[in-house]
Write a protein that holds these residues in place. Structure first.
Motif, short mmCIF file in Angstrom:
data_model
loop_
_atom_site.label_atom_id
_atom_site.label_comp_id
_atom_site.label_asym_id
_atom_site.label_seq_id
_atom_site.Cartn_x
_atom_site.Cartn_y
_atom_site.Cartn_z
N LEU A 272 30.36 36.64 35.96
CA LEU A 272 30.57 35.07 35.97
C LEU A 272 31.97 35.05 35.37
O LEU A 272 32.08 35.45 34.26
CB LEU A 272 29.57 34.58 35.34
CG LEU A 272 29.40 32.99 35.23
CD1 LEU A 272 29.41 32.48 36.58
CD2 LEU A 272 28.31 32.55 34.10
N ILE A 273 32.56 33.94 35.83
CA ILE A 273 33.78 33.45 35.17
C ILE A 273 33.12 32.02 34.61
O ILE A 273 32.81 31.18 35.34
CB ILE A 273 35.02 33.08 36.27
CG1 ILE A 273 35.43 34.58 36.51
CG2 ILE A 273 36.18 32.39 35.43
CD1 ILE A 273 36.33 34.49 37.82
N LEU A 274 33.31 31.73 33.45
CA LEU A 274 32.96 30.53 32.70
C LEU A 274 33.89 29.84 31.98
O LEU A 274 34.55 30.28 31.30
CB LEU A 274 31.68 30.82 31.68
CG LEU A 274 31.05 29.66 31.11
CD1 LEU A 274 30.16 28.93 32.16
CD2 LEU A 274 30.14 29.94 29.79
N GLY A 275 34.18 28.53 32.30
CA GLY A 275 35.12 27.32 31.84
C GLY A 275 34.40 26.96 30.65
O GLY A 275 33.53 25.90 30.99
N CYS A 276 34.62 27.22 29.48
CA CYS A 276 34.03 26.57 28.16
C CYS A 276 34.80 26.60 27.21
O CYS A 276 35.49 27.42 26.99
CB CYS A 276 32.82 27.74 27.99
SG CYS A 276 31.78 27.11 26.48
N SER A 277 34.94 25.44 26.51
CA SER A 277 36.04 25.19 25.31
C SER A 277 35.78 26.43 24.43
O SER A 277 36.74 26.95 23.81
CB SER A 277 35.84 24.03 24.74
OG SER A 277 34.49 23.63 24.36
N ALA A 278 34.69 26.75 23.93
CA ALA A 278 34.42 27.84 22.89
C ALA A 278 35.60 27.60 22.00
O ALA A 278 36.18 28.56 21.53
CB ALA A 278 34.38 29.27 23.44
N LEU A 279 35.48 26.49 21.10
CA LEU A 279 36.88 26.20 20.48
C LEU A 279 36.91 27.10 19.11
O LEU A 279 37.66 27.29 18.38
CB LEU A 279 36.89 24.61 20.05
CG LEU A 279 37.13 23.75 21.24
CD1 LEU A 279 37.12 22.29 21.00
CD2 LEU A 279 38.47 24.24 21.82
N LYS A 280 35.75 27.32 18.31
CA LYS A 280 35.50 28.13 17.17
C LYS A 280 35.00 29.39 17.40
O LYS A 280 34.20 29.62 18.25
CB LYS A 280 34.46 27.38 16.26
CG LYS A 280 34.77 25.96 15.81
CD LYS A 280 33.75 25.46 14.79
CE LYS A 280 34.04 24.14 14.42
NZ LYS A 280 33.07 23.56 13.40
N ARG A 281 35.26 30.16 16.59
CA ARG A 281 34.96 31.68 16.57
C ARG A 281 33.28 31.77 16.44
O ARG A 281 33.00 32.36 17.16
CB ARG A 281 35.53 32.55 15.50
CG ARG A 281 35.12 33.90 15.47
CD ARG A 281 35.71 34.82 14.24
NE ARG A 281 35.25 36.20 14.61
CZ ARG A 281 36.11 37.29 14.79
NH1 ARG A 281 37.12 37.01 14.62
NH2 ARG A 281 35.64 38.47 14.94
N ILE A 282 32.93 30.80 15.49
CA ILE A 282 31.35 30.94 15.53
C ILE A 282 30.52 30.61 16.80
O ILE A 282 29.60 31.21 17.30
CB ILE A 282 30.82 30.07 14.44
CG1 ILE A 282 29.32 30.32 14.18
CG2 ILE A 282 31.06 28.62 14.72
CD1 ILE A 282 28.79 29.67 12.92
N TYR A 283 31.35 29.72 17.83
CA TYR A 283 30.94 29.47 19.21
C TYR A 283 31.09 30.74 19.98
O TYR A 283 29.97 30.98 20.54
CB TYR A 283 31.74 28.33 19.56
CG TYR A 283 31.71 27.11 19.07
CD1 TYR A 283 30.51 26.67 18.11
CD2 TYR A 283 32.52 25.95 19.46
CE1 TYR A 283 30.64 25.60 17.54
CE2 TYR A 283 32.88 25.05 18.76
CZ TYR A 283 31.57 24.63 17.55
OH TYR A 283 31.85 23.26 17.23
#
Length: 180
Positions: free
Chosen positions: A84-95
């Motif tokens: 899977l290729i997921l487009g996700c902001s994932a802005l923080k390391r904890i995320y």
């Protein structure tokens, strides 16, 4: 990080295209999917309606708003038998740690980077997207670029999505992993 680094990828590959709103996750994801045959999913489609309405109203999401959504994203990655290729902001390391914890340590991240001005212009040109331009600064304020230990690479958005996809694909092939 640079586009010259190699990514450690699972086989089949699971990749998160990350970055602030408007950086091109959807366009690059579609191009990378077409190039590799690995399915693309937009994490925007996984947000609960309460999150969408909050953003539509110009209110930035809190960590408490994001956790259920990130869990849904991680479940999508973990359940992706064919990759899977997921487009996700994932802005923080904890995320990103949360995504890795549920989806596996071999999860690769591609940070799509661009200037505020370029991204602002792109956001203004979008039609029918719930994320208002007024939240861009909160996205940049929240962003923690991936560290050297996060199995990530950074790619500039100054070139067309197809060219970015080819750069990412090259990082896979460099390790001998062929997604298509």
């Amino acid at each position: 990080m640079s586009t010259a680094v190699s990514l450690h990828l699972s086989d089949p590959p699971r990749i998160v295209l990350m970055g602030v709103s408007g950086c091109g996750k959807s366009s690059v994801g579609a191009a990378l999917s077409a190039l590799t045959g690995v399915p693309y999913q937009d994490a925007d489609d996984l947000h609960p309606s309460a999150n969408v309405e909050k953003m539509r109203a110009g209110i930035a999401l809190t960590d408490d708003d994001r956790w259920p959504w990130l869990t849904t994203c991680a479940e999508a990655l973990a359940g992706s038998a064919g990759g899977l290729i997921l487009g996700c902001s994932a802005l923080k390391r904890i995320y990103r740690d949360h995504l890795r914890g549920a989806a596996g340590r071999d999860l690769a991240f591609v940070h799509l980077i661009g200037t505020r001005e370029v991204i602002l212009e792109r956001m203004r040109a979008r039609v029918n997207h719930y994320m208002p331009v007024s939240l861009l600064d909160s996205q940049f304020a929240t962003l923690e670029p991936p560290g050297e230990d996060e199995n990530a690479m950074a790619v500039s958005i100054d070139v067309p999505p197809a060219q970015i996809a080819a750069q990412i694909r090259s990082a896979y092939a460099w390790q001998g992993l062929q997604a298509s």
